[in-house]
Scaffold this motif. Structure first.
Motif, mmCIF file in Angstrom:
data_model
loop_
_atom_site.group_PDB
_atom_site.id
_atom_site.type_symbol
_atom_site.label_atom_id
_atom_site.label_comp_id
_atom_site.label_asym_id
_atom_site.label_seq_id
_atom_site.Cartn_x
_atom_site.Cartn_y
_atom_site.Cartn_z
ATOM 1 N N UNK A 273 0.433 4.171 -0.769
ATOM 2 C CA UNK A 273 -0.155 5.444 -0.327
ATOM 3 C C UNK A 273 0.227 5.732 1.120
ATOM 4 N N UNK A 274 0.495 4.670 1.873
ATOM 5 C CA UNK A 274 0.730 4.843 3.300
ATOM 6 C C UNK A 274 2.181 5.199 3.619
ATOM 7 N N UNK B 180 0.824 -1.196 0.000
ATOM 8 C CA UNK B 180 0.000 0.000 0.000
ATOM 9 C C UNK B 180 0.861 1.249 0.000
ATOM 10 N N UNK C 182 4.153 7.784 3.020
ATOM 11 C CA UNK C 182 4.611 9.119 3.383
ATOM 12 C C UNK C 182 4.769 9.276 4.892
ATOM 13 N N UNK D 223 -8.549 8.267 -6.166
ATOM 14 C CA UNK D 223 -7.192 7.875 -6.566
ATOM 15 C C UNK D 223 -7.040 7.684 -8.073
ATOM 16 N N UNK E 246 -2.704 3.404 -9.486
ATOM 17 C CA UNK E 246 -2.872 2.182 -8.710
ATOM 18 C C UNK E 246 -1.763 2.018 -7.685
ATOM 19 N N UNK E 247 -0.551 2.461 -7.982
ATOM 20 C CA UNK E 247 0.561 2.166 -7.098
ATOM 21 C C UNK E 247 1.347 3.413 -6.718
ATOM 22 N N UNK E 248 0.661 4.539 -6.727
ATOM 23 C CA UNK E 248 1.221 5.802 -6.251
ATOM 24 C C UNK E 248 2.545 6.164 -6.916
ATOM 25 N N UNK F 255 -5.942 13.189 -10.433
ATOM 26 C CA UNK F 255 -6.257 12.328 -9.292
ATOM 27 C C UNK F 255 -6.071 13.042 -7.954
#
Lengths: 506, 283
Positions: A256-257, A254, A259, B66, A311-313, B52
């Motif tokens: 996004x987490x 994940x 940071x 997202x 999808x994968x930042x 996004x």
């Protein structure tokens, strides 16, 4: 009356005692904040648990990830840079026109059941891969072996049918795992190998606990225990890290987490590479994807950079072909199918497949669900209406898609190392790619010298990409978030193994 | 005495604040759903990766998710799914539960026992469990969610209809109707149904609120409406990973669910105040 009271008291004491005990046994991963040097175990969080412990009969990455390098060892191993290093073999020599490998084996190595490791075990293990006992599709990698001759307890000569560049590398992957003839009765539940760890406990669906072997032949790990804990989703893994339940989140699912961890000195974030490709698979044997033009339309319709970003930042490498950057024959193939929805539409029109309705079988993995929605949106723009069907991973997905080939489109992370040929040079594989064009190319590349191998394999990969056999969306990053004091974490994931040997505490 | 009656009659005509607030909230959800048929700012499933994770702006009233999908469009479209599931689920429960309840109340004896014990068994099965079973057997979809929630709501209707019927059956005009050998069907249609309709309407509204919540829960668990069709529960679930960084992504669908549930619950409460004869007398 008083007797009854005593019973209650006794029960209370027993319960309190057992609670205290459980608290102790769960403590190995706890309390990362205090920084005491007395910790003897490391707990790693993973998503995607193994169904059983037998990779010889069961597909899926979780089993070799847990067992290779830790419980099972091969004659050679693949290091963090993708290079071949000696392991159970001390050295080897090539002879007979590069067809015979003579391995000098390590002395004093034992299996975790006490049996000594000898050349007979090598013969047994290799011949077992070629027998019906192995039903993993990866067993084909051993087809090239002609014979195994035991010269002495510590020397074995393996003769190939033809020179093969890929074979020695494969010996460092799961097909090269060395088994003990008396330890293969119940592989699904018991793993017996020569590695530095033995399985102490396997709590199905929760964790695998490894204990360091005192009688390991090599340098023993610095820690006493290593635990792999399996979580349902990525958020749960990072929560467990923050609460101190685990010390390392490996292959973090994940991004996004990230940071919040990057800025915290209590944690370290490693951005490693992996050999996993996110493959958007199209069933080459089933309508509408039996038509090359429809597959090509999909390749043009999907903006792979947008997939990585949403999808994968933004983590992950755009490559355009099914080869990770660490493989010797990697080349950038992004230009073959640039993002071009207009071209996709015209290809669909040529194929008579306008307003196409398809089913998109999406395994229940974080990357898959994340990728699926952006893919569906982009396919919709060129007139392909994809209906998402969620498929439980691994059991249902492996059964329906991988085994029965009952799907039109799916997406999966293919993690086997140097797997381009096992995916595409096999018409019975679930992708169903017609390998007639690459079969001979691949064979001659394998038999050629080093440079010829690389050149030949590049041709193979180009052919696969030209045929739009599958869309490689991106190379999966291997993101690791860990307690800042954990050392020896393998940041790169070059083979399927998650090597726990070097783990330790500062 | 006469004055009191006049007062209560006045009260009855004047809608309670509960009813008004409930009706307004429900109307908002219905309007959102109707609006989504003719207009949404963007196609709710179309992703614009370049835009996004944006906050609220003139271009995107509630920002983007997202994938760069417009959240406002998703919320509008999601209202449609929410209402659809609510309507069908409540419809199933209404059409099956109410007749069974009336039957049990009129026939008594073995019929009543069988029906009501059946309802008890059904009540013991959480609707979520039924939905999970359906999802496993038929695959997760809006239809299975609707069916499961509908089946789960049947006992409520059966019980309400039965207790209403029992009350009505003990009245003198029913005895008169029976004495004049009217058929059971006629009694049920002419005398029982008109008298319990208020209670059933209230039950509809309350069940609707529960259905909305259940649909959101099922979608959150991945057992409801499959992606990419927007549904509030799944939007909430997708926002989970971004809770620390983009909390508004959770606030929008969360508020929408809260508004719909609150709306139907208040509406139900308000309607009960109007219909329930006992409460009317007291107030």
């Amino acid at each position: 009356m008083s007797a009854k009271k005593n019973h209650v008291r006794l029960a209370a004491v027993v319960m309190a005692g057992s609670l205290a005990l459980t608290a102790c046994s769960a403590g190995s991963g706890g309390g990362s904040a205090d920084g005491t040097a007395s910790k003897t175990g490391v707990t790693l969080a993973l998503t995607g648990e193994p169904v059983n412990l037998d990779f010889t009969t069961t597909a899926g990455a979780a089993i070799p990830q847990a067992l290779m390098s830790n419980v099972y060892e091969g004659l050679v191993e693949i290091d963090q840079d993708g290079e071949i290093q000696p392991l159970l073999a001390e050295s080897w020599e090539l002879s007979n026109g590069n067809k015979t490998y003579t391995f000098k084996l390590r002395e004093g190595a034992t299996f975790s059941n006490g049996e000594a490791f000898t050349a007979d075990d090598v013969k047994f293990s290799i011949e077992r891969v070629k027998s019906d006992a192995w039903i993993s599709s990866l067993k084909k990698k051993m087809d090239v072996v002609d014979s195994v001759k035991v010269n002495s307890d510590t020397e074995v000569a393996i003769t190939l049918k033809k020179p093969s560049n890929a074979w020695l590398f494969d010996m460092g992957t799961l097909v090269g795992a060395i088994f003990d003839p008396s330890g293969v009765d119940d592989l699904a539940n018991k793993a017996i190998g020569t590695g530095p760890y033995a399985i102490d406990a396997w709590n199905r669906g929760q964790s695998i606990e490894f204990a360091t072997r005192d009688d390991y032949w090599g340098e023993k790990p610095a820690i006493q225990t290593a635990t792999l804990r399996y979580f349902a989703d990525a958020v749960a893994t990072t929560n467990a890290l923050q609460s101190g339940d685990v010390d390392v989140v490996y292959n973090m699912q994940s991004p996004e987490l990230l940071s919040s961890f990057e800025s915290d000195p209590k944690y370290q974030v490693l951005d490693g590479t992996s050999n996993g490709e996110i493959i958007l698979s199209m069933n080459n044997k089933k309508a509408p994807f039996d038509d090359k033009r429809v597959r090509q339309a999909v390749m043009y319709a999907i903006d792979r950079q947008a997939v990585i970003d949403t999808a994968w930042n933004g983590y992950g490498t755009k490559v355009g072909g099914p080869v990770p950057t660490t493989d010797p024959y990697y080349e950038d193939l992004n230009d073959v199918y640039p993002y071009d929805p207009a071209k996709a539409k015209s290809l669909l029109k040529d194929a008579g497949a306008e307003n196409l309705n398809i089913t998109f079988t999406v395994p229940t993995r974080p990357y898959a669900t994340a990728v699926s929605e952006i893919v569906v949106s982009q396919l919709a723009e060129v007139g392909i209406n994809a209906k998402i069907e969620s498929s439980e991973f691994p059991a249902v997905w492996l059964d329906e898609v991988f085994t029965k080939h009952d799907y039109q489109m799916s997406v999966v992370l293919a993690v086997e190392s140097r797997d381009v040929l096992s995916m595409f040079n096999n018409p019975d594989y679930y992708l169903g790619y017609d390998n007639s064009k690459i079969k001979d190319l691949a064979a001659s590349a394998d038999a050629a010298d080093e440079a010829g191998y690389v050149e030949g394999m590049k041709k193979v990969v180009r052919t696969i990409v030209d045929d739009a056999a599958a869309d490689t969306l991106f190379i999966f990053p291997n993101i690791v978030v860990a307690d800042a004091n954990v050392t020896g974490i393998p940041a790169n994931s070059v083979t399927e193994a998650l090597d726990l040997t070097n783990l330790g505490w500062k | 005495m006469a004055e009191e009656q006049v007062l209560s009659a006045k009260n009855r005509r004047k809608a309670s604040p509960t009813l008004i607030v409930g009706a307004i909230l429900v109307a908002a959800v219905v309007l959102a759903a109707l609006l989504s048929f003719i207009w949404t700012p963007y196609n709710p499933v179309q992703a614009f990766p370049a835009d996004r994770l944006q906050g609220s702006s003139a271009a995107h009233l509630m920002g983007t998710d997202r994938y760069g999908r417009d959240v406002f469009s998703g919320i509008l479209y999601g209202a449609r799914i929410t209402l659809l599931v609510g309507l069908v689920a409540v419809g199933i429960a209404l059409l099956i539960g109410t007749p069974l309840g009336i039957l049990a109340g009129m026939r008594r004896g073995i019929t009543e026992e069988v029906t009501m014990r059946g309802a008890d068994i059904l009540l013991a099965f959480p609707a979520l469990l039924v939905a999970i079973m359906f999802g496993a057997v038929f695959g997760a979809s809006t239809l299975t969610a609707m069916l499961a929630i509908g089946i789960g709501s049947i006992p409520g209707f059966a019980r309400v209809a039965r207790s209403g019927t029992l009350q009505v059956m003990s009245t003198e005009y029913i005895m008169a109707a029976r004495a004049s050998s009217q058929s059971s069907w006629r009694i049920a249609r002419r005398h029982v149904m008109p008298n319990i309709i208020g209670m059933v309407v209230v039950q509809c509204s309350v069940s609707f609120a529960i259905a909305v919540l259940a649909e959101a829960a099922l979608s959150f668990l991945g057992l409801g409406t499959p992606p990419p069709v927007p549904s509030w529960g799944r939007m909430l679930q997708e926002s989970q990973q971004f809770l620390g960084t983009y909390p508004m992504l959770a606030v929008w669908p969360g508020s929408a669910i809260a508004i719909a549930v609150l709306g139907f619950t208040l509406l139900g409460d308000g309607l009960r105040d109007r219909f329930d004869p006992k409460l009317n007398g007291e107030r």
